[in-house]
Design a protein around this motif. Structure first.
Motif, mmCIF file in Angstrom:
data_model
loop_
_atom_site.group_PDB
_atom_site.id
_atom_site.type_symbol
_atom_site.label_atom_id
_atom_site.label_comp_id
_atom_site.label_asym_id
_atom_site.label_seq_id
_atom_site.Cartn_x
_atom_site.Cartn_y
_atom_site.Cartn_z
ATOM 1 N N ARG A 95 7.538 10.095 15.485
ATOM 2 C CA ARG A 95 7.745 9.760 16.900
ATOM 3 C C ARG A 95 7.128 8.427 17.302
ATOM 4 N N ASP A 96 5.915 8.132 16.799
ATOM 5 C CA ASP A 96 5.146 6.994 17.309
ATOM 6 C C ASP A 96 5.131 5.773 16.396
ATOM 7 N N GLY A 97 5.800 5.847 15.261
ATOM 8 C CA GLY A 97 5.841 4.689 14.370
ATOM 9 C C GLY A 97 4.547 4.502 13.594
ATOM 10 N N TRP A 98 4.285 3.281 13.193
ATOM 11 C CA TRP A 98 3.095 2.993 12.369
ATOM 12 C C TRP A 98 1.819 3.161 13.185
ATOM 13 N N LEU A 99 0.897 3.961 12.642
ATOM 14 C CA LEU A 99 -0.332 4.280 13.373
ATOM 15 C C LEU A 99 -1.485 3.355 13.043
ATOM 16 N N ASN A 100 -1.385 2.639 11.921
ATOM 17 C CA ASN A 100 -2.467 1.708 11.564
ATOM 18 C C ASN A 100 -1.900 0.365 11.109
ATOM 19 N N ALA A 146 -4.207 3.909 3.066
ATOM 20 C CA ALA A 146 -2.775 4.193 3.142
ATOM 21 C C ALA A 146 -2.268 3.715 4.495
ATOM 22 N N ILE A 147 -0.993 3.380 4.544
ATOM 23 C CA ILE A 147 -0.373 3.109 5.832
ATOM 24 C C ILE A 147 0.325 4.396 6.273
ATOM 25 N N VAL A 148 0.102 4.760 7.538
ATOM 26 C CA VAL A 148 0.519 6.062 8.051
ATOM 27 C C VAL A 148 1.581 5.862 9.129
ATOM 28 N N CYS A 149 2.694 6.565 8.962
ATOM 29 C CA CYS A 149 3.802 6.421 9.904
ATOM 30 C C CYS A 149 4.121 7.766 10.554
ATOM 31 N N PRO A 160 6.707 -0.247 2.389
ATOM 32 C CA PRO A 160 6.916 1.015 1.650
ATOM 33 C C PRO A 160 7.836 0.852 0.447
ATOM 34 N N CYS A 161 8.913 0.099 0.604
ATOM 35 C CA CYS A 161 9.860 -0.094 -0.493
ATOM 36 C C CYS A 161 9.217 -0.887 -1.627
ATOM 37 N N ARG A 163 0.815 -1.216 0.000
ATOM 38 C CA ARG A 163 0.000 0.000 0.000
ATOM 39 C C ARG A 163 0.851 1.270 0.000
ATOM 40 N N THR A 164 0.247 2.327 -0.507
ATOM 41 C CA THR A 164 0.895 3.634 -0.446
ATOM 42 C C THR A 164 1.060 4.044 1.014
ATOM 43 N N PHE A 165 2.048 4.895 1.282
ATOM 44 C CA PHE A 165 2.322 5.271 2.665
ATOM 45 C C PHE A 165 2.542 6.771 2.756
ATOM 46 N N CYS A 166 2.376 7.297 3.941
ATOM 47 C CA CYS A 166 2.605 8.727 4.158
ATOM 48 C C CYS A 166 3.148 8.947 5.561
#
Length: 304
Positions: free
Chosen positions: A242-247, A236-239, A256-257, A211-214
């Motif tokens: 400070r807190d790392g991956w949020l979902n 989207a996966i959200v990073c 991401p790569c 998935r796309t990430f932001c």
């Protein structure tokens, strides 16, 4: 159609026969969803097309035909945009990535409800599953004849860089993509590298679900700029810095790569023409690239 009928002035590529006919979809298929940047709902219909027509979009009230070729690509950072005769189609890369890799050489793509391809879950998994369930067949021209599929083969090393980002492609007997990313200020992403030989099965299992990430801290700035109106934790996966991956969870540790490879295939598919392949037979290595550098490299291939 011979290789000479294609763009053949570039010394860096040669169009070679595959020994297989061009293909198209066996029947019509469709998916609907929300556009990432517009936030608008749209329905996309994929329809069979004749051999030699290639992949093209029908957009706008005037039903303008926008061919999925590099000539129609408009430079953009956050998505891939095509434009022709005043008509524009946005965020085409995930759909084109699936069509290219699964061998849908000729396809008419109609959009109802805006000019942006739906993001679905942020990957190309939905498009890939739709195409595979629909099936393919041999494409024929208006005389009922088949056309042999050609693909571009790289003849010499080609490179393009901007600042510390680059793409370099080497002659190879197979199509391999190696991609590196580096987010030193986002520890949960950090530095990643992924490489694979591209084929239908590996794409389906190892690339399409990515998935796309932001970056969470950049979201507000994008909203303020009128972008990602349809973005959410569902597509989207959200990073966070400070807190790392949020979902979580991620589908792959290096998702991401892998998604960058998905994007690159979609952008490189714009090298295709007349129902032939777009992704070159080459070893393509990219580092910290994006849509603008991807499409810039495709243009560069045709200019040297």
């Amino acid at each position: 159609m011979s290789a000479r009928a294609l763009r053949s002035l570039s010394r860096s590529i040669s169009w070679i026969p595959t020994g297989k006919p061009q293909q198209t979809l066996a029947k019509e298929a469709s998916l609907s969803g929300i556009g990432l940047h517009s936030g608008a709902s749209s329905l996309v219909r994929l329809l069979p097309a004749m051999a030699g027509e290639g992949r093209y979009f029908i957009s706008g009230d005037a039903k303008v035909r926008v061919q999925a070729t590099i000539e129609n690509c408009v430079d953009s950072v956050l998505c891939t945009v095509l434009r022709n005769d005043g008509a524009e189609v946005r965020t085409v890369e995930h759909l084109l990535s699936s069509l290219e890799t699964l061998g849908v050489d000729n396809c008419r793509i109609e959009i109802d409800g805006g000019n942006e391809i739906p993001l679905l879950d942020g990957s190309s998994k939905g498009w890939t599953e739709l195409i595979k369930s629909t099936g393919l067949c041999v494409a024929r021209d208006d005389k009922g004849l088949e056309m042999e599929k050609l693909v571009p083969k790289l003849l010499e090393t080609v490179h393009l860089h901007r600042d510390d980002s680059f793409i370099v492609a080497f002659p190879s007997s197979e199509t391999r993509i190696t991609y590196g990313i580096d987010f030193p200020k986002v520890p949960a992403i950090g530095s990643q590298l992924f490489s694979l030989i591209v084929d239908k099965d590996k794409y389906t299992n190892e690339i399409a679900p990515s998935r796309t990430f932001c970056i969470f801290e950049e979201v507000q700035k994008l909203w303020d700029a009128g972008l990602i109106k349809g973005g959410s934790s569902e597509n989207a996966i959200v990073c966070s810095i400070r807190d790392g991956w949020l979902n979580p969870p991620l589908r792959f540790p290096d998702e991401p790569c892998r998604h960058k490879i998905l994007d690159l295939i979609g952008d490189f598919s714009l090298l295709a023409q007349n129902g032939n392949g777009g992704l070159p037979v080459a070893h393509i290595s990219a580092y910290k690239a994006g849509h603008s550098l991807h499409t810039g490299f495709v243009r560069h291939l045709l200019e040297i």
